[in-house]
Design an enzyme around this catalytic site. Structure first.
Site, PDB file in Angstrom:
ATOM      1  N   GLY A  38       0.683  -1.285   0.392  1.00  0.00           N
ATOM      2  CA  GLY A  38      -0.186   0.560  -0.224  1.00  0.00           C
ATOM      3  C   GLY A  38       0.970   1.390  -0.595  1.00  0.00           C
ATOM      4  O   GLY A  38       1.967   1.573  -0.910  1.00  0.00           O
ATOM      5  N   ASP A 144      15.256  -6.781   8.416  1.00  0.00           N
ATOM      6  CA  ASP A 144      15.166  -6.557   6.678  1.00  0.00           C
ATOM      7  C   ASP A 144      15.508  -4.319   7.408  1.00  0.00           C
ATOM      8  O   ASP A 144      15.352  -3.429   7.166  1.00  0.00           O
ATOM      9  CB  ASP A 144      13.412  -4.906   6.536  1.00  0.00           C
ATOM     10  CG  ASP A 144      13.300  -5.153   5.036  1.00  0.00           C
ATOM     11  OD1 ASP A 144      14.803  -5.225   4.821  1.00  0.00           O
ATOM     12  OD2 ASP A 144      12.669  -4.725   4.564  1.00  0.00           O
TER      13      ASP A 144
HETATM   14  N1  LIG Z   1       7.655   7.243   9.382  1.00  0.00           N
HETATM   15  C1  LIG Z   1       7.878   7.927   8.326  1.00  0.00           C
HETATM   16  N2  LIG Z   1       8.277   9.083   8.446  1.00  0.00           N
HETATM   17  C2  LIG Z   1       8.482   9.403   7.184  1.00  0.00           C
HETATM   18  N3  LIG Z   1       9.084   8.592   6.420  1.00  0.00           N
HETATM   19  C3  LIG Z   1       8.265   7.457   6.335  1.00  0.00           C
HETATM   20  C4  LIG Z   1       7.829   7.345   7.432  1.00  0.00           C
HETATM   21  N4  LIG Z   1       7.521   5.333   7.527  1.00  0.00           N
HETATM   22  C5  LIG Z   1       7.670   5.229   6.457  1.00  0.00           C
HETATM   23  N5  LIG Z   1       8.182   6.141   5.437  1.00  0.00           N
HETATM   24  C6  LIG Z   1       8.947   6.284   3.917  1.00  0.00           C
HETATM   25  O1  LIG Z   1       8.098   5.539   3.380  1.00  0.00           O
HETATM   26  C7  LIG Z   1       7.965   4.442   2.848  1.00  0.00           C
HETATM   27  C8  LIG Z   1       7.805   2.690   2.903  1.00  0.00           C
HETATM   28  O2  LIG Z   1       8.136   2.425   4.257  1.00  0.00           O
HETATM   29  P1  LIG Z   1       8.415   1.153   4.694  1.00  0.00           P
HETATM   30  O3  LIG Z   1       9.428   1.104   5.015  1.00  0.00           O
HETATM   31  O4  LIG Z   1       7.310   1.158   5.641  1.00  0.00           O
HETATM   32  O5  LIG Z   1       7.329   0.184   3.530  1.00  0.00           O
HETATM   33  P2  LIG Z   1       7.944  -1.347   3.430  1.00  0.00           P
HETATM   34  O6  LIG Z   1       7.268  -1.269   1.371  1.00  0.00           O
HETATM   35  O7  LIG Z   1       7.515  -2.003   3.751  1.00  0.00           O
HETATM   36  O8  LIG Z   1       9.127  -0.654   2.193  1.00  0.00           O
HETATM   37  P3  LIG Z   1      10.753  -1.453   1.920  1.00  0.00           P
HETATM   38  O9  LIG Z   1      10.108  -2.138   0.759  1.00  0.00           O
HETATM   39  O10 LIG Z   1      11.619  -1.656   1.971  1.00  0.00           O
HETATM   40  O11 LIG Z   1      10.697  -2.974   3.218  1.00  0.00           O
HETATM   41  C9  LIG Z   1      10.246   4.731   3.691  1.00  0.00           C
HETATM   42  O12 LIG Z   1      10.526   4.054   2.223  1.00  0.00           O
HETATM   43  C10 LIG Z   1      10.410   6.097   3.714  1.00  0.00           C
HETATM   44  O13 LIG Z   1      10.152   6.258   2.745  1.00  0.00           O
END
Ligand SMILES: Nc1ncnc2c1ncn2[C@@H]1O[C@H](COP(=O)(O)OP(=O)(O)OP(=O)(O)O)[C@@H](O)[C@H]1O
Length: 341
Positions: A38, A144
Site C-alpha cells: 500500500g 530488514d
Molecule cells: N515514519 C515515517 N516518516 C517518514 N517517512 C516514512 C515513515 N515510514 C515510512 N516512510 C517512507 O515510506 C517508505 C515506505 O515505508 P516502509 O519502509 O514501511 O514500506 P515497505 O514497502 O514495507 O518498505 P520495503 O519495501 O523497503 O520493505 C519508506 O521508504 C519511507 O520513505
C-alpha cells in the site's frame, strides 16, 4: 552513481488533497512512499495539528507478517526507532500511525553525497546500533535493516540528522519459532539467510548493519553479483555467497579508512554467523565508541525499563488485525461510499 534502492517502493509525487479519515481524526497531506503493501502518507492530526506518518495496508492484500509487524513495533519506544502511536481500521485499510521522520532516508542522504566520511558514517552507525541493540534486548529482530529503512529526523540546533529505524514488516519476536524464512532484502541478507538455513535473526541483523556501514563509507554495496542481465536469481545468489564467504569486498585505498574501521567492518561481515562480532563486541569497540556521547551506552537500559509504551493493548491490536480481514464490514462501508481516506 552506484546505489539503487533495494526492493524499494516507488516514490510517488505528492498529491495534496484535504481527504480525511472517516472519523475526521487525520487529514491527508501527501504520499511519502509506496510499496506492494500500500502506501505511507503524511497526515495531520486535526485536533493537535501534529504531523504523523500513516502506513496504510490494503485489507484485501494483507501480508502474513502484518500482525507481528504491528505487535513488535508497538512494544518499542526509543529515540532511534520511529515511534509507533496507534493502529486503526478504515474501510479498505489497516492504518499504522507513527511519528513522521521529516529528513528522508539514509539511502537518499548517502546517494546525494556519493559516500560519507568516517566520522559522519560512524555518527549514523552508532545510532543504528543503539536502536538495533534496544530492539534485540526487547526480543525483536528486525530482519530488514537497510539504508532505505533508516529514516532521518532533522532536529533544530543539531548539526546532523538523527537516525530513526522504521519498517518492522519482517520482524520476529524471540518467543516465536526459530527463523528459517528467507526474508529481507537480498543485498543486505546475511549468508546464512541467503542459504535458507535455520538462523538467528539478531545475528543476521548485525550483518545487515555491516552492509549499511560499508555502503555509507564506500557508496556501493559490498557484495553484488557480476552476473549480467538475464542471469537467474539462483546464479546471482551463488555469486554473492562466494564473495561473502571469501570476504571479497573492495575498500579503495583512496578512502583512507582507518585500520580500526576496516577491522570492525571485517568483524561485522564475518560469513560464519557464530564468529560474527556480537552486539557487546560492537559496543566495546574503540572505533565505535569514538565521539559517542558518554551516556549513550546506558540509554538503552533506561528505555528498556519502559515495558508497555503503547496505549493499545496486545489484545486490542490482535483484535483490530483480526477485524481487518472481515470483508463484510469492509463491503458495508464501501457500499456507503465511506472510504474517504
Ligand atoms: N515514519 C515515517 N516518516 C517518514 N517517512 C516514512 C515513515 N515510514 C515510512 N516512510 C517512507 O515510506 C517508505 C515506505 O515505508 P516502509 O519502509 O514501511 O514500506 P515497505 O514497502 O514495507 O518498505 P520495503 O519495501 O523497503 O520493505 C519508506 O521508504 C519511507 O520513505
Amino acid at each position: 552513481m552506484h546505489l539503487h534502492r533495494q526492493d524499494s517502493p516507488t516514490q510517488a509525487a505528492a498529491k495534496p488533497t484535504a481527504k480525511m479519515d472517516e472519523q475526521g481524526k487525520f487529514e491527508f497531506i501527501k504520499e511519502l512512499g509506496r510499496g506492494s503493501f500500500g502506501s505511507v502518507v503524511l497526515a495531520r492530526n486535526t485536533k493537535t495539528g501534529e504531523q504523523v506518518a500513516i502506513k496504510k495496508m490494503e485489507r484485501a492484500h494483507l501480508q502474513r507478517y502484518v500482525e507481528s509487524e504491528i505487535l513488535n513495533h508497538s512494544q518499542l519506544r526509543h529515540p532511534h526507532v520511529v515511534q509507533f502511536r496507534e493502529v486503526f481500521l478504515s474501510p479498505h485499510h489497516i492504518n499504522i500511525v507513527m511519528d513522521y521522520a521529516s529528513g528522508g532516508s539514509l539511502f537518499g542522504y548517502v546517494q546525494s553525497r556519493n559516500r560519507l566520511r568516517e566520522p559522519l558514517a560512524r555518527w549514523f552507525f552508532q545510532q543504528l546500533i543503539l536502536a538495533v541493540d534496544y530492539c534485540h534486548r526487547k526480543g525483536v529482530a528486525n530482519r530488514d535493516i537497510k539504508l532505505e529503512n533508516t529514516l532521518l529526523q532533522v532536529i533544530p540546533g543539531l548539526p546532523r540528522p538523527l537516525v530513526k529505524i522504521c519498517d518492522f514488516g519482517y520482524s520476529k519476536h524471540d518467543n516465536r519459532s526459530v527463523a528459517r524464512s528467507k526474508v529481507g532484502t537480498l543485498t543486505y541478507m546475511a549468508p546464512e539467510v541467503l542459504q535458507s538455513r535455520v538462523y538467528d535473526g539478531k545475528t543476521a541483523d548485525i550483518w545487515s548493519c555491516g552492509v549499511v556501514l560499508y555502503t555509507m563509507l564506500v557508496g556501493r554495496y559490498p557484495f553484488q553479483s557480476n552476473a549480467g542481465e538475464g542471469a537467474g536469481l539462483g546464479q546471482e545468489v551463488m555469486e554473492m555467497l562466494k564473495k561473502m564467504k571469501a570476504q571479497e569486498y573492495h575498500l579503495p585505498d583512496s578512502l583512507n579508512l582507518t585500520p580500526e574501521c576496516k577491522a570492525l567492518l571485517k568483524a561485522l561481515l564475518h560469513p560464519e554467523s557464530e564468529k560474527r562480532v556480537k552486539m557487546a563486541g560492537i559496543m566495546a569497540d574503540a572505533w565505535f565508541r569514538t565521539d559517542l556521547p558518554p551516556d549513550a551506552l546506558n540509554m538503552n537500559d533506561k528505555y528498556l525499563a519502559n515495558t508497555r509504551p503503547c496505549p493499545q493493548s496486545e489484545a486490542e491490536i490482535k483484535n483490530i488485525v483480526a477485524m481487518a480481514t472481515n470483508y463484510n464490514t469492509n463491503d458495508m462501508y464501501a457500499a456507503q461510499g465511506m472510504d474517504q481516506f
